[in-house]
Write an enzyme that holds these catalytic residues in place. Structure first.
Site, short mmCIF file in Angstrom:
data_model
loop_
_atom_site.label_atom_id
_atom_site.label_comp_id
_atom_site.label_asym_id
_atom_site.label_seq_id
_atom_site.Cartn_x
_atom_site.Cartn_y
_atom_site.Cartn_z
N ASN B 405 17.78 7.99 49.76
CA ASN B 405 17.58 7.14 50.92
C ASN B 405 18.59 7.44 52.02
OD1 ASN B 405 17.13 5.08 52.74
ND2 ASN B 405 16.96 3.48 51.22
N ASP B 406 19.84 7.06 51.82
CA ASP B 406 20.82 7.24 52.89
C ASP B 406 20.99 8.70 53.32
OD1 ASP B 406 21.21 4.57 52.90
OD2 ASP B 406 23.01 4.62 51.66
#
Lengths: 103, 481
Positions: B405-406
């Site tokens: 995600n990040d």
């Protein structure tokens, strides 16, 4: 300032320098094996634990020594074994699928 | 003579340890390196058993057998997805061992000093416990205790016994600093007054070390675990170093320094890969729980995204010439590495080129993703670091994001208000199409929303990553045969 301290600091500074040089060459690919490998090496506190467990000062020290030997042996034995297990998995091979795709 | 021989053996062992780490500079030499390390350890242990101080062996044998059995069992049984947990546990064992050695040594030296005081008074007690020994023992026990409980906390957070979100309260950092300052004060007093200092001071130091380990890790979020684990690694090394100073043992100083510098180097790399300072990781309490970050997803939930079916995604993949897989912690959680390999093999059979992009902080420890993909038998020359692959995304047909995600959040490059702004991320959005495998539209550990999910060239395939990959594999394999 005691001689022992200065002498110890010499060793510490040089070992840190060598360690930094050697470790900065480890590729990110192998950072997990690096961590478990250094962990096994720092299980060298086993030698200090052995002395505590074996020197027969009193029961209190012996029990602490026993726990310390156990904990350090877990790291030494487990650390080297699992690092080896991981390194065994890192294989470079021509994927057979790729070879077939070319034909 | 005997002492000199033992010390020579230690010298040989130290050199072997350095060669062991040198072997890790490539996968081909790694196993030979480990063999040298094992040899070094064997030499060091056997030499130690010849020490004059060791008079009885029953506790040693019992501990060594028990420890070896537990160590072997753990390393044979543990799945590769659980490596961060195992590493955290082993730091805990290392911290425990050094801390207990320190306590036992302190106890013995005080006894010796007390016994000597009744006979020849001061001179002998100086001999038993001098300033260097006292100072090193203090550091050893404090760092060892801190590493022990800190690593147990990290283990708990990784296992999910303890919430992965940061636990914070008002005045937390002030309290921790005060406790740390208190320990330094106690240690200085003991170094000055030696055996005249009351023993409770030493045990208070231990107790504060144990509590600080818990308190210091509580406010750190799950996504920051790679840094925490690396830092604990270097604390464990420093504790072993302090043991070396206390016992005048060079091999302990050298090995501790090797461990310490590796931990430090990794923590620096990890912090850089997140564009954050140590201080920010340790005291920032980053992640879900911050008001602004938690509020974001609510506001943006209404934004439209392309939810795609497995068939849609398979159609994109079969039409692609080049594919890059970006794995993240989600791959470890759903144990999807073998499913990734199957899909990649099926694609390669069709002539598609498959590469893997590994972010330094993907997963929960340095190198986590590499180990998982290696376990699934993926050749390591298909794995690429951030700098090596980031320019390739623009030339790539499809990217599969598996539970990351990040590290694929374009906001880190463009949105100055984002908590992860400045973190180096993959340019996945430059690929022709992006397939994101994700359990739900919830935000990740950091609680930051991801612009990527709402981009027109992104397809969201929601559900368990492993199941999705298996159906993708079926669809890709079935196609065109």
């Amino acid at each position: 300032m005691s001689q022992d301290l200065v002498f110890g600091l010499y060793i510490f500074a040089l070992a840190t320098f060598v360690g930094y040089q050697v470790i900065s060459r480890v590729p990110p690919l192998l950072h997990t094996p690096l961590m478990s490998g250094t962990n096994a090496i720092s299980g060298i506190s086993l030698v200090a634990s052995l002395v505590v467990a074996g020197e027969h000062h009193d029961r209190f020290a012996a029990v602490l020594g026993f726990i310390a030997v156990t904990a350090a042996s877990i790291n030494v034995v487990g650390g080297f074994m699992i690092t080896d297990r991981m390194l065994r998995m890192f294989n470079k091979k021509k994927a057979p699928a790729l070879a077939k795709a070319g034909s | 003579m005997r002492e000199s021989l033992i010390n020579l053996a230690y010298l040989v062992a130290s050199v072997l340890f350095i060669l062991c780490l040198r072997g890790l500079s490539s996968p081909e030499q790694g196993r030979r390196g480990i063999l040298l390390g094992e040899l070094g350890m064997l030499i060091a242990v056997v030499a130690t058993l010849f020490k004059a101080e060791i008079v009885s062996f029953e506790w040693i044998i019992a501990g060594a057998i028990l420890g070896s059995l537990i160590g072997t069992a753990i390393s044979l049984k543990i799945p590769m997805t659980q490596m961060p947990e195992r590493i955290a546990l082993s730091h805990a064992f290392g911290g425990l061992a050094t801390s207990l050695v320190g306590i036992a040594e302190f106890h013995r030296m005080r006894d010796m000093a007390d016994a000597a005081a009744t006979v020849v008074a001061v001179a002998a007690s100086e001999h038993a416990l001098n300033r260097l020994t006292m100072g090193s023992l203090g550091f050893e026990v404090f760092l060892g205790s801190l590493t022990f409980t800190g690593s147990l906390m990290a283990f708990g957070k990784l296992q999910g016994f303890i919430t992965g979100a940061p636990v914070t309260w008002k005045g937390q950092n002030v309290m921790n600093f005060a406790a740390f300052a208190g320990v330094i004060g106690l240690l200085v007093y003991q170094v000055i007054f030696l055996t005249a200092a009351p023993q409770w001071m030493f045990f208070t130091m231990c107790a504060v070390g144990f509590s600080l380990g818990v308190l210091a890790v509580l406010p750190i979020g799950g996504a920051d675990m790679p840094v925490v684990i690396s830092l604990l690694n270097s604390y464990a090394g420093l504790a072993a170093c302090a043991t070396g100073f206390a016992l005048r043992s060079n091999i302990l100083i050298i090995s501790g320094a090797l461990d310490g510098s590796s931990g430090l180097l990794l923590s620096i790399l990890m912090s850089k890969a997140m564009n954050r300072s140590f201080a920010n990781v340790l005291f920032g309490a980053f992640g879900t729980g911050g008001g602004a970050a938690a509020a974001l997803p609510v506001g943006q939930a209404a934004k439209g995204y392309n939810e795609a079916t497995v068939e849609d995604a398979a159609a994109v993949l079969t039409a692609s010439q080049s594919v890059i897989v970006v794995p993240g912690y989600g791959m470890a959680v759903s144990q999807a590495q073998h499913a990734v390999r199957d899909l990649a093999t099926a694609l390669e059979k069709r002539g598609t080129e498959v590469k893997y992009a590994i972010h330094p902080v993907a997963g929960r420890m340095p190198g986590h993703m590499n180990v998982l993909l290696a376990e699934a038998n993926i050749s390591y020359d298909a794995l690429f670091d951030l700098e090596m692959i980031n320019d390739d995304f623009a030339r790539t047909d499809a990217v599969i994001v598996v539970g990351a995600n990040d590290v694929v959040n374009p906001g880190a490059k463009t949105d100055a208000a984002s908590p992860i702004f400045g973190m180096p991320v993959f340019n996945v959005e430059q690929a022709r199409s992006v397939i994101v495998l994700k359990r739900s539209m919830n935000t990740g550990f950091s609680g930051v929303d991801n612009e990527l999910f709402y981009m027109p060239n992104t397809m969201m395939v929601l559900g368990d990553a492993k199941k999705t990959l298996i159906s993708l594999f079926g669809a890709v394999k079935g196609d065109g045969h």
